[in-house]
Design an enzyme around this catalytic site. Structure first.
Site, PDB file in Angstrom:
ATOM      1  NE  ARG A  80      -2.372  -1.196   3.571  1.00  0.00           N
ATOM      2  CZ  ARG A  80      -1.891  -0.341   4.467  1.00  0.00           C
ATOM      3  NH1 ARG A  80      -2.032   0.969   4.291  1.00  0.00           N
ATOM      4  NH2 ARG A  80      -1.287  -0.753   5.553  1.00  0.00           N
ATOM      5  CE1 TYR A 219       1.613  -7.057  -3.598  1.00  0.00           C
ATOM      6  CE2 TYR A 219       0.621  -5.791  -1.842  1.00  0.00           C
ATOM      7  CZ  TYR A 219       1.293  -6.908  -2.277  1.00  0.00           C
ATOM      8  OH  TYR A 219       1.622  -7.886  -1.387  1.00  0.00           O
ATOM      9  N   GLY A 220      -2.602  -5.439  -4.176  1.00  0.00           N
ATOM     10  CA  GLY A 220      -3.416  -5.620  -2.963  1.00  0.00           C
ATOM     11  C   GLY A 220      -4.340  -4.470  -2.616  1.00  0.00           C
ATOM     12  N   GLY A 221      -4.108  -3.901  -1.458  1.00  0.00           N
ATOM     13  CA  GLY A 221      -4.987  -2.869  -0.928  1.00  0.00           C
ATOM     14  C   GLY A 221      -5.103  -1.637  -1.818  1.00  0.00           C
ATOM     15  CE  LYS A 228      -6.943  -3.694   5.154  1.00  0.00           C
ATOM     16  NZ  LYS A 228      -5.776  -4.409   4.992  1.00  0.00           N
ATOM     17  CG  HIS A 248      -7.288  -3.060   9.900  1.00  0.00           C
ATOM     18  ND1 HIS A 248      -5.991  -2.626  10.069  1.00  0.00           N
ATOM     19  CD2 HIS A 248      -7.230  -4.032   8.966  1.00  0.00           C
ATOM     20  CE1 HIS A 248      -5.189  -3.306   9.277  1.00  0.00           C
ATOM     21  NE2 HIS A 248      -5.913  -4.174   8.602  1.00  0.00           N
ATOM     22  CB  SER A 270      -0.826  -3.527   7.857  1.00  0.00           C
ATOM     23  OG  SER A 270      -2.028  -2.882   7.501  1.00  0.00           O
ATOM     24  CB  CYS A 272       0.554  -6.078  13.946  1.00  0.00           C
ATOM     25  SG  CYS A 272       1.729  -4.775  13.544  1.00  0.00           S
ATOM     26  CE  LYS A 274      -5.580  -6.975  10.387  1.00  0.00           C
ATOM     27  NZ  LYS A 274      -4.219  -6.436  10.429  1.00  0.00           N
ATOM     28  CB  THR A 275      -3.804 -13.535   8.906  1.00  0.00           C
ATOM     29  OG1 THR A 275      -4.308 -12.428   8.143  1.00  0.00           O
ATOM     30  CG2 THR A 275      -4.081 -14.831   8.159  1.00  0.00           C
ATOM     31  CG  ASN A 276       0.053 -15.706  12.125  1.00  0.00           C
ATOM     32  OD1 ASN A 276       0.598 -16.793  12.151  1.00  0.00           O
ATOM     33  ND2 ASN A 276       0.297 -14.823  11.166  1.00  0.00           N
ATOM     34  CG  ASP A 295      -7.486  -7.294   6.664  1.00  0.00           C
ATOM     35  OD1 ASP A 295      -6.506  -7.108   7.410  1.00  0.00           O
ATOM     36  OD2 ASP A 295      -7.748  -6.531   5.709  1.00  0.00           O
ATOM     37  CG  ASN A 386       3.225  -6.378   2.047  1.00  0.00           C
ATOM     38  OD1 ASN A 386       2.565  -6.895   2.957  1.00  0.00           O
ATOM     39  ND2 ASN A 386       2.671  -5.590   1.126  1.00  0.00           N
ATOM     40  NE  ARG A 388       0.183  -8.695   2.482  1.00  0.00           N
ATOM     41  CZ  ARG A 388      -0.383  -8.266   3.600  1.00  0.00           C
ATOM     42  NH1 ARG A 388      -1.478  -8.837   4.070  1.00  0.00           N
ATOM     43  NH2 ARG A 388       0.145  -7.274   4.274  1.00  0.00           N
ATOM     44  N   GLY A 515       0.283 -20.138  18.560  1.00  0.00           N
ATOM     45  CA  GLY A 515      -0.681 -21.008  19.257  1.00  0.00           C
ATOM     46  C   GLY A 515      -0.693 -20.812  20.761  1.00  0.00           C
ATOM     47  CD  GLU A 516       2.554 -22.403  23.567  1.00  0.00           C
ATOM     48  OE1 GLU A 516       1.634 -22.423  24.423  1.00  0.00           O
ATOM     49  OE2 GLU A 516       3.221 -23.413  23.250  1.00  0.00           O
TER      50      GLU A 516
HETATM   51  P1  GTP Z   1      -2.156  -7.740   7.425  1.00  0.00           P
HETATM   52  O1  GTP Z   1      -2.713  -8.847   6.615  1.00  0.00           O
HETATM   53  O2  GTP Z   1      -1.107  -6.946   6.765  1.00  0.00           O
HETATM   54  O3  GTP Z   1      -3.223  -6.836   7.961  1.00  0.00           O
HETATM   55  O4  GTP Z   1      -1.367  -8.416   8.679  1.00  0.00           O
HETATM   56  P2  GTP Z   1      -1.930  -9.286   9.893  1.00  0.00           P
HETATM   57  O5  GTP Z   1      -2.318  -8.371  11.002  1.00  0.00           O
HETATM   58  O6  GTP Z   1      -2.925 -10.249   9.411  1.00  0.00           O
HETATM   59  O7  GTP Z   1      -0.607 -10.053  10.394  1.00  0.00           O
HETATM   60  P3  GTP Z   1      -0.192 -11.586  10.240  1.00  0.00           P
HETATM   61  O8  GTP Z   1      -1.040 -12.474  11.093  1.00  0.00           O
HETATM   62  O9  GTP Z   1      -0.088 -11.929   8.819  1.00  0.00           O
HETATM   63  O10 GTP Z   1       1.254 -11.545  10.888  1.00  0.00           O
HETATM   64  C1  GTP Z   1       2.258 -10.683  10.395  1.00  0.00           C
HETATM   65  C2  GTP Z   1       3.606 -11.193  10.779  1.00  0.00           C
HETATM   66  O11 GTP Z   1       3.709 -11.288  12.194  1.00  0.00           O
HETATM   67  C3  GTP Z   1       3.881 -12.590  10.221  1.00  0.00           C
HETATM   68  O12 GTP Z   1       5.212 -12.641   9.780  1.00  0.00           O
HETATM   69  C4  GTP Z   1       3.666 -13.485  11.409  1.00  0.00           C
HETATM   70  O13 GTP Z   1       4.450 -14.657  11.338  1.00  0.00           O
HETATM   71  C5  GTP Z   1       4.060 -12.596  12.590  1.00  0.00           C
HETATM   72  N1  GTP Z   1       3.298 -12.946  13.814  1.00  0.00           N
HETATM   73  C6  GTP Z   1       1.962 -13.135  13.908  1.00  0.00           C
HETATM   74  N2  GTP Z   1       1.606 -13.486  15.170  1.00  0.00           N
HETATM   75  C7  GTP Z   1       2.745 -13.517  15.898  1.00  0.00           C
HETATM   76  C8  GTP Z   1       3.045 -13.809  17.271  1.00  0.00           C
HETATM   77  O14 GTP Z   1       2.177 -14.135  18.090  1.00  0.00           O
HETATM   78  N3  GTP Z   1       4.347 -13.694  17.644  1.00  0.00           N
HETATM   79  C9  GTP Z   1       5.331 -13.343  16.761  1.00  0.00           C
HETATM   80  N4  GTP Z   1       6.579 -13.270  17.206  1.00  0.00           N
HETATM   81  N5  GTP Z   1       5.093 -13.079  15.459  1.00  0.00           N
HETATM   82  C10 GTP Z   1       3.823 -13.151  15.032  1.00  0.00           C
HETATM   83  C1  SPV Z   2      -2.857  -4.498   4.982  1.00  0.00           C
HETATM   84  O1  SPV Z   2      -1.915  -3.811   4.598  1.00  0.00           O
HETATM   85  O2  SPV Z   2      -3.471  -4.258   6.045  1.00  0.00           O
HETATM   86  C2  SPV Z   2      -3.281  -5.665   4.193  1.00  0.00           C
HETATM   87  C3  SPV Z   2      -2.723  -5.811   2.873  1.00  0.00           C
HETATM   88  O3  SPV Z   2      -4.124  -6.462   4.608  1.00  0.00           O
HETATM   89  S1  SPV Z   2      -3.492  -4.780   1.736  1.00  0.00           S
HETATM   90  O4  SPV Z   2      -4.573  -5.546   1.090  1.00  0.00           O
HETATM   91  O5  SPV Z   2      -2.481  -4.414   0.749  1.00  0.00           O
HETATM   92  O6  SPV Z   2      -4.068  -3.640   2.390  1.00  0.00           O
HETATM   93 MN    MN Z   3      -3.757 -10.458   7.466  1.00  0.00          MN
END
Ligand code: GTP
Ligand code: SPV
Ligand code: MN
Length: 605
Positions: A80, A219-221, A228, A248, A270, A272, A274-276, A295, A386, A388, A515-516
């Protein structure tokens, strides 16, 4: 002249506003032909075949990733572009101090010249879509007009698009028009490039008109306008006007060993986590998690006075690096089913994908995202930070049945979080709604590769929405306060603030994460049930010694204490930054948040 554009007069709709939008866009951008996107599997095959033929896509090994594609963007179009993103409200005050602003008429004049003839030599795709469930009382409709087949393929995954959306376009219903061009017209005989784009980019929202114009990026967003641009920037304005919220946030369902169900939402900036968190595989026995969204959350107050959250998206556009069977096994299981697009990851010699953080050892040879030979000795990363994966939510093994429920899910708790190596404890509980809104309003995080610009700079990112609030950020915070008053006070979600990213003196993460993190969530849920102990600190409540379940976890007492610590001297530095941020918001800052800051200063003194 325009009547000669093939496809212009064979529209599969009689929706007058839509036909006008298409005709005017075609007259301006002068495509060679027009295609209406139907969203069918046949269309997916045709578009992905075309992308392979154009050199944009490389088909992956059918055994490893069926019906999936590798794609390398232009190296200058990888994220973005916040400095090129504009909120063009009539009054600059309505864009506020956090957005780039230009007068709508001036911006239209500039963009009109940019878009004039910009689709020459290309196909203009008309892509009707619906964000959120198709059977919603008021389906949230949009139309993206684009000259990018990559966008069409990606929107097939990320949105409910094509005929099933178009069927909902009745004359009484409005839709968000989005005009997108990569800004790379082709002259007769000119050879196309695999990833056309323009050096100059404009990602523009017109909030009063509820319209989007996006130019120069694929690209993406920047380019998947349903995401977004529509579901956050435009939707946040609609939400302010109509008494709901566009956030978000991930949405997930947690089920305890006693079979008690909880719904949570979490706002992290972004890249940080969320997806995990949305797909977390609980490390504690007996706990289960189901995924509603990863997201974006649209939150409405239900008839019972509770907050109900809906995921407007239909797929995941997830950060690839760091994803593997140890960190996020459910993302791996989702992409292993195929039907996915991978952008700016590395390609293995046997036609599979790879990125940093996947497996213990990198392969001996790869093709990097820059399409160069890569070996473990290479200095550059094989995948862009970044990079994806784009994959259907339907394939996610933890997908909750409720993800497609137009009523949404009733939220029990909201988590804010950021990426901070110091200061912010692993978890803090807010005392009440206003205090929780203050936590969200002052959320801070280190910048990441999800947006262009410097990485690792701490900035305020209110509710993780800084780049996505479609109006004045002070008004946005006031809306949060008001929403709390509009709901049933006894049923408001409890608010917590988490930080998985605190580090020790050597830069090592203090908390194992992934997972923890269920252990941290468990404490929060137990707090709501009144069964976990907490200690009061000046910034909020943190787990009492022994209250966090670390049974079987390999973490030292010292590290845990450091992860949970509240250091007044660190917080005094933080206060200075919060004051600067609140000063920037000026008189639009709700006075209740100013009161919260004063009270925090008192407690720290
Ligand atoms: P966007 O899709 O950009 O909005 O990101 P997101 O908020 O979905 O973040 P995502 O879950 O993709 O994690 C971003 C990065 O942080 C990845 O490289 C993950 O491996 C890492 N990460 C996620 N959760 C953790 C965690 O609990 N600990 C650590 N150390 N890293 C994490
Ligand atoms: C973000 O940046 O928060 C994303 C990727 O999820 S994008 O779709 O490019 O906005
Ligand atoms: Mn995400």
């Amino acid at each position: 002249m325009t009547a000669t554009i093939p496809g212009l007069d064979s529209a599969p709709t009689t929706h007058a506003k839509l036909l006008t939008f298409v005709r005017e866009s075609a007259e301006l951008t002068q495509p060679d032909r027009i295609e209406w996107v139907d969203g069918s599997p046949q269309e997916w095959t045709r578009i992905t075949d075309l992308l392979v033929a154009n050199g944009t896509f490389r088909r992956l090994n059918e055994q490893k990733k069926p019906n999936s594609f590798w794609c390398a963007s232009d190296p200058a179009d990888v994220a973005r572009v916040e400095d090129r993103t504009f909120i063009c409200s009539a009054d600059p005050k309505d864009a506020g101090p956090t957005n780039n602003w230009m007068d709508p008429a001036d911006m239209k004049a500039i963009l009109t010249e940019r878009f004039r003839g910009s689709m020459t030599g290309r196909t203009m795709y008309v892509l009707p879509y619906c964000m959120g469930p198709l059977d919603a009382d008021e389906p949230m409709l949009g139309v993206e007009i684009t000259d990018s087949p990559y966008v069409v393929a990606s929107m097939h995954i990320m949105s409910r698009c094509g005929t099933r959306a178009l069927e909902l376009f009745t004359d009484e219903r409005t839709f968000v028009p989005g005009l997108h061009s990569v800004g790379a017209p082709l002259q007769p005989g000119e050879q196309d490039v695999p990833w056309p784009c323009n050096e100059t980019k404009y990602i523009v929202q017109f909030p009063e008109e509820r319209a989007i114009w996006s130019y120069g990026s694929g690209y993406g967003g920047n380019a998947l306008l349903g995401k977004k641009c529509h579901s956050l920037r435009i939707a946040s304005v609609q939400a302010r006007d109509d008494g709901w919220m566009a956030e978000h946030m991930l949405i997930a369902k947690l089920i305890s060993p006693e079979n008690k169900k909880y719904y949570i939402a979490a706002a992290f900036p972004s890249s940080c986590g969320k997806t995990n968190l949305a797909m977390l595989e609980p490390a504690l026995p007996g706990w289960r998690l189901e995924t509603v969204g990863d997201d974006i959350a649209w939150i409405r107050i239900g008839p019972d006075g509770r907050f109900y959250a809906v995921n407007p998206e239909n797929g995941f556009f997830g950060v690839a690096p760091g994803t593997d069977y140890h960190t996020n096994p459910n993302a791996m299981r989702t992409i292993d089913k195929g039907n996915s697009i991978f952008t700016n990851v590395a390609l293995t010699d046997d036609g599979d994908i790879w990125w940093e953080g996947m497996g213990a050892e990198p392969p001996a040879h790869l093709t990097s995202w820059k399409q160069q030979d890569w070996t473990p000795e290479s200095e550059e990363k094989a995948a862009h930070p970044n990079s994806r994966y784009c994959t259907p939510i339907e394939q996610c093994p933890t997908r909750a049945a409720e993800y497609d429920d137009p009523q949404g899910v009733p939220l029990d708790a909201i988590f804010f979080g950021g990426r901070r190596k110091d200061t912010i404890p692993l978890i803090t509980e807010a005392r009440d709604w206003q205090h929780g809104v203050f936590m969200g309003a002052t959320l801070s995080s280190e910048t990441t590769a999800a947006a262009t610009g410097q990485v690792g700079v701490v900035r305020r990112d209110p509710m993780a929405m800084l780049p996505f609030i479609g109006y004045n950020a002070g008004d946005y915070l006031a809306h949060w306060i008001e929403m709390g008053k509009g709901a049933d006070a006894g049923k408001l979600p409890k608010i917590f603030y988490v930080n998985w990213f605190r580090r020790d003196e050597d830069g090592k993460f203090l908390w194992p994460g992934f997972g923890e993190n269920i252990r941290v969530l468990k404490w929060a849920l137990e707090r709501m049930d009144g069964t976990a102990a907490a200690v009061d600190t000046p910034i909020g409540r943190v787990p009492a010694p022994g209250a966090l379940d670390i049974d079987g976890l390999d973490v030292t007492a010292d590290d845990l204490a450091k992860a949970l610590a509240v250091h007044p001297q660190e917080w005094r530095g933080e206060i200075a930054q919060i004051e600067e941020w609140f000063d920037k918001l000026g008189d639009r800052l709700p006075s209740s948040l100013h009161d919260e800051l004063e009270a925090l200063k008192q407690r720290l003194a």
